[in-house]
Design a protein around this motif. Structure first.
Motif, PDB file in Angstrom:
ATOM      1  N   PRO A  67       0.810  -1.224   0.000  1.00  0.00           N
ATOM      2  CA  PRO A  67       0.000   0.000   0.000  1.00  0.00           C
ATOM      3  C   PRO A  67       0.847   1.279   0.000  1.00  0.00           C
ATOM      4  O   PRO A  67       0.381   2.318  -0.474  1.00  0.00           O
ATOM      5  CB  PRO A  67      -0.818  -0.105   1.288  1.00  0.00           C
ATOM      6  N   LEU A  68       2.051   1.206   0.513  1.00  0.00           N
ATOM      7  CA  LEU A  68       2.923   2.374   0.484  1.00  0.00           C
ATOM      8  C   LEU A  68       3.232   2.763  -0.961  1.00  0.00           C
ATOM      9  O   LEU A  68       3.225   3.942  -1.315  1.00  0.00           O
ATOM     10  CB  LEU A  68       4.219   2.092   1.249  1.00  0.00           C
ATOM     11  N   GLY A  69       3.471   1.778  -1.806  1.00  0.00           N
ATOM     12  CA  GLY A  69       3.727   2.047  -3.212  1.00  0.00           C
ATOM     13  C   GLY A  69       2.473   2.388  -3.985  1.00  0.00           C
ATOM     14  O   GLY A  69       2.506   3.189  -4.923  1.00  0.00           O
ATOM     15  N   LEU A  70       1.357   1.783  -3.606  1.00  0.00           N
ATOM     16  CA  LEU A  70       0.089   1.995  -4.314  1.00  0.00           C
ATOM     17  C   LEU A  70      -0.571   3.323  -3.933  1.00  0.00           C
ATOM     18  O   LEU A  70      -1.036   4.066  -4.801  1.00  0.00           O
ATOM     19  CB  LEU A  70      -0.869   0.837  -4.021  1.00  0.00           C
ATOM     20  N   VAL A 115      11.959  -8.259   0.554  1.00  0.00           N
ATOM     21  CA  VAL A 115      10.607  -8.581   0.087  1.00  0.00           C
ATOM     22  C   VAL A 115       9.648  -7.425   0.370  1.00  0.00           C
ATOM     23  O   VAL A 115       8.768  -7.128  -0.443  1.00  0.00           O
ATOM     24  CB  VAL A 115      10.107  -9.908   0.691  1.00  0.00           C
ATOM     25  N   ASN A 116       9.815  -6.734   1.492  1.00  0.00           N
ATOM     26  CA  ASN A 116       8.980  -5.565   1.787  1.00  0.00           C
ATOM     27  C   ASN A 116       9.164  -4.476   0.727  1.00  0.00           C
ATOM     28  O   ASN A 116       8.184  -3.889   0.248  1.00  0.00           O
ATOM     29  CB  ASN A 116       9.313  -4.968   3.152  1.00  0.00           C
ATOM     30  N   VAL A 122       5.894  -3.242  -6.240  1.00  0.00           N
ATOM     31  CA  VAL A 122       4.737  -3.829  -6.933  1.00  0.00           C
ATOM     32  C   VAL A 122       3.552  -2.872  -6.808  1.00  0.00           C
ATOM     33  O   VAL A 122       2.834  -2.614  -7.780  1.00  0.00           O
ATOM     34  CB  VAL A 122       4.393  -5.225  -6.367  1.00  0.00           C
ATOM     35  N   GLY A 123       3.342  -2.334  -5.615  1.00  0.00           N
ATOM     36  CA  GLY A 123       2.272  -1.361  -5.416  1.00  0.00           C
ATOM     37  C   GLY A 123       2.470  -0.132  -6.294  1.00  0.00           C
ATOM     38  O   GLY A 123       1.516   0.382  -6.889  1.00  0.00           O
ATOM     39  N   PHE A 124       3.703   0.342  -6.395  1.00  0.00           N
ATOM     40  CA  PHE A 124       3.996   1.498  -7.241  1.00  0.00           C
ATOM     41  C   PHE A 124       3.699   1.179  -8.709  1.00  0.00           C
ATOM     42  O   PHE A 124       3.117   2.008  -9.420  1.00  0.00           O
ATOM     43  CB  PHE A 124       5.458   1.926  -7.073  1.00  0.00           C
ATOM     44  N   ALA A 125       4.080  -0.012  -9.146  1.00  0.00           N
ATOM     45  CA  ALA A 125       3.795  -0.417 -10.530  1.00  0.00           C
ATOM     46  C   ALA A 125       2.290  -0.463 -10.777  1.00  0.00           C
ATOM     47  O   ALA A 125       1.814  -0.071 -11.853  1.00  0.00           O
ATOM     48  CB  ALA A 125       4.435  -1.772 -10.828  1.00  0.00           C
ATOM     49  N   MET A 126       1.527  -0.909  -9.785  1.00  0.00           N
ATOM     50  CA  MET A 126       0.072  -0.927  -9.903  1.00  0.00           C
ATOM     51  C   MET A 126      -0.470   0.504 -10.023  1.00  0.00           C
ATOM     52  O   MET A 126      -1.348   0.779 -10.844  1.00  0.00           O
ATOM     53  CB  MET A 126      -0.549  -1.647  -8.699  1.00  0.00           C
TER      54      MET A 126
END
Length: 136
Positions: A67-70, A115-116, A122-126
């Protein structure tokens, strides 16, 4: 949208802190020791794909900062670059791992940090992918 993203991100991060900083109560055979050797625990994950304990651990670490990236780029405009998200995730994850050294039945693991950070990316890519969808 920004207010909703702020609330969801804040709640998620508070929940993440509660989950990662409370004392664990492992079952026999589920004791995890500290690890400072990169990719050691990742190899354990791959060697134990049939074990729900290890799958849950890997997926939990991946989801922890996703969620940090998203939502981070929505809440904090400065997080509009992948490397900024990765740096913040690295700092947050490292702080969690170091704090876990003080919590009973917890341990610090360099692979958890890896992994974190991957989960945050992954969230940022989303977030980037959703931002490129047509507005129809």
């Amino acid at each position: 949208m920004r207010l909703v993203a702020t609330l969801v991100l804040a709640l998620w991060l508070m929940g993440a802190l509660v989950l990662t900083l409370q004392s664990a109560h492992p079952l026999p055979g589920q004791v995890v020791h500290g690890n400072l050797i990169p990719f050691h625990t990742l190899a354990t994950y791959l060697d134990n794909l049939g074990s729900w304990f290890w799958i849950r651990n890997a997926l939990g670490n991946l989801a922890l900062l996703l969620p940090l990236g998203l939502l981070g780029p929505i809440v904090f405009r400065a997080l509009d670059r992948w490397w900024r998200v990765a740096l913040l995730a690295l700092l947050v994850s490292t702080a969690i791992e170091l704090t876990q050294l003080l919590v009973p039945d917890r341990s610090a693991d360099i692979d958890d940090v890896t992994v974190n950070v991957a989960g945050a990316l992954v969230g940022f890519a989303m977030w980037r992918a959703v931002g490129r969808l047509p507005a129809d």
